[in-house]
Enzyme design. Structure first.
Site, mmCIF file in Angstrom:
data_model
loop_
_atom_site.group_PDB
_atom_site.id
_atom_site.type_symbol
_atom_site.label_atom_id
_atom_site.label_comp_id
_atom_site.label_asym_id
_atom_site.label_seq_id
_atom_site.Cartn_x
_atom_site.Cartn_y
_atom_site.Cartn_z
ATOM 1 N N HIS A 1 -4.264 3.186 -3.095
ATOM 2 C CA HIS A 1 -4.377 2.584 -1.768
ATOM 3 C C HIS A 1 -3.699 1.219 -1.683
ATOM 4 O O HIS A 1 -2.835 1.003 -0.844
ATOM 5 C CB HIS A 1 -5.852 2.448 -1.375
ATOM 6 N N HIS B 1 0.841 -1.189 0.000
ATOM 7 C CA HIS B 1 0.000 0.000 0.000
ATOM 8 C C HIS B 1 0.884 1.249 0.000
ATOM 9 O O HIS B 1 1.324 1.696 1.069
ATOM 10 C CB HIS B 1 -0.908 0.012 1.231
ATOM 11 N N GLU C 1 -18.201 -4.824 24.173
ATOM 12 C CA GLU C 1 -17.362 -6.026 24.197
ATOM 13 C C GLU C 1 -16.199 -5.953 23.221
ATOM 14 O O GLU C 1 -15.079 -6.373 23.546
ATOM 15 C CB GLU C 1 -18.198 -7.273 23.878
ATOM 16 N N HIS D 1 -29.217 -16.126 24.005
ATOM 17 C CA HIS D 1 -28.163 -15.970 24.997
ATOM 18 C C HIS D 1 -27.474 -17.294 25.343
ATOM 19 O O HIS D 1 -26.525 -17.297 26.129
ATOM 20 C CB HIS D 1 -28.731 -15.352 26.279
#
Length: 663
Positions: free
Chosen positions: A261, A27, A410, A472
């Site tokens: 890029h 890159h 999280e 869950h």
């Protein structure tokens, strides 16, 4: 920009671009546009010692936009790190010290493995958090032993990823003022202009997070960049983001295009770029003498900074010997003598106990001997039992506190834990329900890749959690974690196995996942079972068959082990003699010698594995002739005992499957 500045910046640009061109991969766009901001940061602000990349009080620099790593390698080489010009020439090649994205532990001076966008952003927050904690705990008047900044170069892609939003929100909430990020605002991603998908006001977004934001209109104006960094360094109450408007592939025919890029410029475009920026076409990897001399000053400055710090530490030892001894131990990754002597030993008299509860008790005993232990949960500590009692919360003028409130974040929590571990002198943990490990998989994977000492605690480990239902109740998560190379996963069967798992988690030099139950489980008598030596080896004989040779081997983990003990008693009444094996950790068992493995799982004996999770992976232990009672569907909403029974985790079903294996 004076001529020396321009020469130095172009040296960085073309070392990077030549490396990409030689590799035919990489890159080049970011090195061309971000070299000025990197140059200013590294030569005028960054306090580091290239001869000792692990010096505690160095400033941390994270290239979150890891695809631009050729620029980082150029910086490391030029400032005197153990990275030769030949290493740059072997960019992206087998066995080289210059991989396609930065890898911690492979290249001296690389602070974190980055590339998955947003991870470096969040790990930098963890480093800044660790700095704030250690400085609050150990610094004393006249002794700023821990006093450094955390810097990063971040990209459009970093800021698009959700993890950056989570981490930025927490950093703003905590007021991590010694965190300074340079945003390479070049408006280009792989698909084209970022306006295709990213039109928000980054400035207002980060101001809303509580960050101090400064726009810099011209990415080549090193005076403006220097001034902005100076202001950011003086803003101690808020993290800082510098919005530096740059042009990807600067100076090349591909400037401001998506093609700059992720692909080499090509020979003709590279020649044109060198002509545009006034750089010699030959030789490749050209380093002017004046640039070499200027960058190499980092060696002298770095040695001086560390020498001053060592002198300060010597004086600190005389005035604060107890604190100095603790810090010395932390720096050398040494555990204090007797650190695990007073851990609770659980008795059958304690009654049934969830392993999450046992874990909380063990953690709090460890905290008394291990000041290095710090962490928290994703807004779930009452459920994960991960609060360190008697210790204050981190933040809001209590930065020596050891309980971190990560909030419902999280993904960022996992990466922040990694950043804290990378910083050093910290043993961090993060906790949530096992089902939400899915939100954390990228940082868990990077922890395994980097071998950071990160502890991930997952409770509510199976369908046994009950009424919350299949959204869950984890099914495939254990398999997913076990699939990660280098991660030790431990699912203890009771409170005493949990105790040993924590001893392993603390002493193991790498990431660990502790998988714990919500439901209460019988306590195994440590005087009757070889729990300590058995857990350390990953699997062990919990109950031997009442015969010279077992008819059957029952293997389980976690809550299912007590079920197997019940099934064993039922089988005895049928004159079937079974061995029960507790296997808390596949990884630890797989590391044992074959003789031990075959002694536990005897060849030629029918085997039945029972685990309330997906079956994938169990076949290697039970063999083609064995059987598995596992989860091939999602769970259901009902009391935990009901769900377990209805889905086959009951004595009758285990016995039925066991009998079917017998000749």
């Amino acid at each position: 920009m004076n001529s020396l500045d321009e020469i130095c910046i172009n040296t960085l640009r073309f070392l990077a671009v030549d490396a990409v061109e030689r590799a035919h991969s990489g890159h080049p766009g970011l090195p061309l546009d971000a070299a000025p901001m990197a140059y200013v940061l590294w030569t005028r602000f960054l306090r580091h010692n290239p001869r000792n990349p692990l010096w505690l009080n160095r400033d941390r620099f994270v290239l979150s936009a890891g695809h631009g790593c050729a620029l980082l390698y150029a910086l490391l080489h030029m400032t005197g790190y153990d990275l030769s010009l030949d290493d740059l020439k072997r960019f992206r090649q087998w066995g080289s010290k210059t991989p396609g994205h930065p890898e911690y532990g492979k290249t001296p001076g690389v602070e974190a493995t980055t590339g998955p966008l947003g991870q470096g952003f969040a790990m930098g927050v963890g480093m800044a958090l660790a700095e704030r904690h250690l400085s609050s705990c150990f610094n004393r008047p006249g002794f700023s032993l821990v006093d450094h900044y955390t810097y990063a170069i971040v990209s459009d892609g970093d800021l698009m990823e959700g993890i950056s939003s989570e981490a930025a929100s927490l950093a703003g909430t905590l007021g991590l003022g010694k965190l300074v990020y340079l945003y390479d605002n070049n408006h280009i991603s792989i698909e084209g202009d970022t306006d295709l998908a990213f039109t928000e006001s980054v400035q207002h977004r980060f101001e809303a997070y509580g960050w101090h934001v400064q726009p810099v209109a011209n990415g080549n104006d090193i005076g403006a960049i220097e001034h902005a960094i100076q202001i950011a360094r003086s803003e101690w109450s808020r993290p800082s983001l510098l919005l530096i408007r740059s042009h990807i592939g600067y100076g090349s025919p591909k400037q401001d295009s998506a093609s700059a890029h992720g692909e080499p410029l090509g020979k003709e475009a590279l020649k044109a770029t060198k002509k545009t920026l006034g750089w010699p076409l030959e030789p490749e990897f050209y380093i002017p003498e004046e640039a070499q001399a200027y960058f190499q000053a980092a060696l002298t400055k770095g040695a001086h900074w560390e020498m001053e710090w060592n002198e300060m530490f010597d004086a600190y030892q005389k005035e604060h010997p107890d604190l100095a001894a603790i810090l010395q131990r932390l720096l050398h990754h040494e555990l204090p003598g007797g650190w695990d002597e007073n851990l609770p030993l659980f008795s059958t008299k304690d009654g049934q106990m969830a392993t999450r509860d046992a874990s909380g008790k063990v953690m709090n005993a460890l905290a008394e001997k291990l000041p290095v232990l710090i962490g928290g949960s994703a807004d779930l500590s009452p459920s994960t039992k991960t609060t360190l009692m008697g210790y204050s919360d981190f933040g809001f003028d209590q930065f020596c506190g050891r309980n971190i409130h990560f909030g419902v974040r999280e993904h960022a929590m996992g990466a922040i834990v990694n950043g804290m571990a990378l910083h050093g002198a910290i043993l961090p943990y993060g906790a949530t329900f096992l089902i939400f490990s899915d939100y954390m998989r990228p940082p868990i994977r990077l922890a395994a890749l980097m071998q950071t000492h990160s502890i991930f605690i997952f409770t509510h480990d199976s369908i046994g959690l009950g009424e919350d239902g299949p959204t869950h109740q984890p099914v495939e998560q254990l398999t997913s974690l076990r699939a990660i190379p280098g991660l030790v996963v431990m699912r203890p069967a009771d409170a005493n196995e949990t105790r040993v798992c924590w001893q392993i988690a603390v002493s193991h030099r790498g990431p660990v996942a502790l998988v714990l139950s919500r439901q209460k489980l019988p306590v195994l008598d440590p005087s009757h079972y070889p729990i300590v030596s058995g857990v350390e080896r990953g699997a062990y004989i919990l109950a031997e068959a009442q015969a010279a040779r077992p008819d059957l081997i029952l293997i389980g983990t976690g809550s299912e082990v007590s079920l197997l003990l019940q099934a064993r008693e039922r089988l005895i009444k049928k004159n079937v003699h079974s061995r029960v094996v507790s296997m808390p950790s596949w990884e630890l068992f797989d590391a044992q010698q074959r003789e031990y493995q075959e002694g536990i799982l005897m060849p030629g004996i029918p085997k039945l594995a029972v685990e309330a999770a997906a079956p994938l992976g169990w076949r290697k232990y039970v063999g083609d002739a064995g059987d598995i009672i596992c989860m091939n569907r999602f769970g259901a909403s009902a009391p935990g005992e009901t769900v377990m029974h209805e889905l086959g985790f009951n004595v009758e079903n285990v016995v039925t499957h066991a009998m079917a294996l017998l000749p």
